[in-house]
Design a protein around this motif. Structure first.
Motif, PDB file in Angstrom:
ATOM      1  N   PHE A  56      87.831 -13.038  -5.756  1.00 41.58           N
ATOM      2  CA  PHE A  56      88.006 -14.244  -4.954  1.00 41.58           C
ATOM      3  C   PHE A  56      86.663 -14.799  -4.495  1.00 41.58           C
ATOM      4  N   SER A  57      85.729 -13.924  -4.153  1.00 39.66           N
ATOM      5  CA  SER A  57      84.391 -14.397  -3.774  1.00 39.66           C
ATOM      6  C   SER A  57      83.750 -15.140  -4.928  1.00 39.66           C
ATOM      7  N   PHE A  58      83.866 -14.564  -6.119  1.00 37.24           N
ATOM      8  CA  PHE A  58      83.274 -15.195  -7.293  1.00 37.24           C
ATOM      9  C   PHE A  58      83.972 -16.520  -7.601  1.00 37.24           C
ATOM     10  N   MET A  59      85.282 -16.579  -7.448  1.00 37.04           N
ATOM     11  CA  MET A  59      86.005 -17.826  -7.708  1.00 37.04           C
ATOM     12  C   MET A  59      85.563 -18.931  -6.760  1.00 37.04           C
ATOM     13  N   GLY A  60      85.172 -18.564  -5.534  1.00 38.45           N
ATOM     14  CA  GLY A  60      84.645 -19.565  -4.612  1.00 38.45           C
ATOM     15  C   GLY A  60      83.359 -20.170  -5.143  1.00 38.45           C
ATOM     16  N   ALA A  64      82.544 -24.103  -6.507  1.00 37.75           N
ATOM     17  CA  ALA A  64      81.404 -24.915  -6.077  1.00 37.75           C
ATOM     18  C   ALA A  64      80.550 -25.386  -7.245  1.00 37.75           C
ATOM     19  N   ARG A  65      80.552 -24.631  -8.349  1.00 39.60           N
ATOM     20  CA  ARG A  65      79.678 -24.946  -9.476  1.00 39.60           C
ATOM     21  C   ARG A  65      80.364 -25.793 -10.555  1.00 39.60           C
ATOM     22  N   THR A  92      92.455 -21.086  -0.008  1.00 39.22           N
ATOM     23  CA  THR A  92      91.075 -21.468   0.280  1.00 39.22           C
ATOM     24  C   THR A  92      90.376 -21.977  -0.975  1.00 39.22           C
ATOM     25  N   ILE A  93      90.534 -21.249  -2.091  1.00 43.41           N
ATOM     26  CA  ILE A  93      89.904 -21.682  -3.345  1.00 43.41           C
ATOM     27  C   ILE A  93      90.529 -22.978  -3.836  1.00 43.41           C
ATOM     28  N   ASP A  94      91.819 -23.149  -3.634  1.00 43.83           N
ATOM     29  CA  ASP A  94      92.470 -24.400  -4.024  1.00 43.83           C
ATOM     30  C   ASP A  94      91.865 -25.578  -3.263  1.00 43.83           C
ATOM     31  N   ILE A  95      91.603 -25.376  -1.989  1.00 39.93           N
ATOM     32  CA  ILE A  95      90.976 -26.425  -1.177  1.00 39.93           C
ATOM     33  C   ILE A  95      89.551 -26.688  -1.648  1.00 39.93           C
ATOM     34  N   GLY A  99      92.029 -28.766  -5.535  1.00 39.39           N
ATOM     35  CA  GLY A  99      93.331 -28.645  -6.188  1.00 39.39           C
ATOM     36  C   GLY A  99      93.248 -28.313  -7.660  1.00 39.39           C
ATOM     37  N   ARG A 100      92.198 -27.573  -8.072  1.00 41.47           N
ATOM     38  CA  ARG A 100      92.032 -27.212  -9.488  1.00 41.47           C
ATOM     39  C   ARG A 100      92.342 -25.746  -9.762  1.00 41.47           C
TER      40      ARG A 100
END
Length: 232
Positions: A56-60, A64-65, A92-95, A99-100
């Motif tokens: 999940f950290s990496f997905m954040g 961003a990238r 959180t990642i969706d936000i 929405g991707r």
């Protein structure tokens, strides 16, 4: 047809861990710029085969990238995680991604990982089904009350809520067993196909069975894309 990339972020013994992560992010950013439509990343533990233990950290960072590609997990091993936190992290990642985000999940199969996590592999399917139910209910508006075998909570407010409603799309990893395909179809969920299924040449049969079971349960399926990983 859509084209994407899949990675577990393998760690070569001659490379430092930070270099592996940084180069993976550079590659993902370039893929997004070149028009790759989907970026899938897989969780693993205790092996150089994949070092996304903190997926999940990496997905954040991936959110961003990137700007255009859908980003997804393929997969989160659901029995290894508190399902309420999965709901929070996914939202959180969706936000962050606008929405991707797509949540790919599975029951897991590697005995080494279950042993290291202190989870009984014999209970993986039962845990998976209950945790999935908790995740989807946690995304709903209002508070969450849940009474199950593994999760018992009362009147908690799970926030944030995802951008996509009723939540990010959920895909379920399946094996070649009819039971795993039927379990996904019964829930009306699309499947992720790869690994041994692709290697053994059984992808067409698995996809055909999923369509048949979706039809049996009265679930929409004709216009749903099924992600299939293949070595190129």
């Amino acid at each position: 047809m859509r084209f994407g990339m899949f990675d577990t972020i393998r760690w070569h013994h001659e490379m430092e861990g930070d270099r592996v992560f940084n180069e993976a992010l550079d590659q993902i950013e370039l893929a997004d710029q070149l028009g790759v439509q989907d970026i899938w990343l897989g969780e693993h533990h205790f092996s150089r085969h994949g070092i996304l233990s903190g997926i999940f950290s990496f997905m954040g960072a991936v959110a961003a990238r990137t700007k255009n590609a859908r980003i997804g997990t393929a997969i989160i091993v659901l029995p290894f995680h508190n399902p309420i936190q999965v709901a929070e992290e996914a939202a959180t990642i969706d936000i962050m991604s606008g929405g991707r985000f797509t949540l790919g999940i599975g029951a897991g199969y590697q005995a080494q990982e279950f042993h290291g996590m202190g989870v009984e592999i014999s209970e993986s399917r039962e845990i998976f089904n209950e945790y999935l139910d908790v995740v989807t209910k946690a995304w709903q508006e209002g508070s969450l009350t849940y009474s199950g075998k593994y999760v018992n909570v009362e009147d908690i407010w799970v926030i944030p809520k995802p951008v996509q409603k009723p939540g990010p799309p959920i895909y379920v990893a399946v094996s070649t067993s009819p039971e795993s395909v039927d379990n996904a179809a019964k829930k009306g969920l699309p499947i992720l196909v790869g690994g041994p299924t692709t290697t053994l040449g059984q992808t067409p049969a698995v996809v055909k069975l999923w369509h048949e079971r979706m039809e049996y349960y009265g679930n929409r399926h004709e216009d749903i894309d099924i992600p299939v990983s293949a070595n190129v």
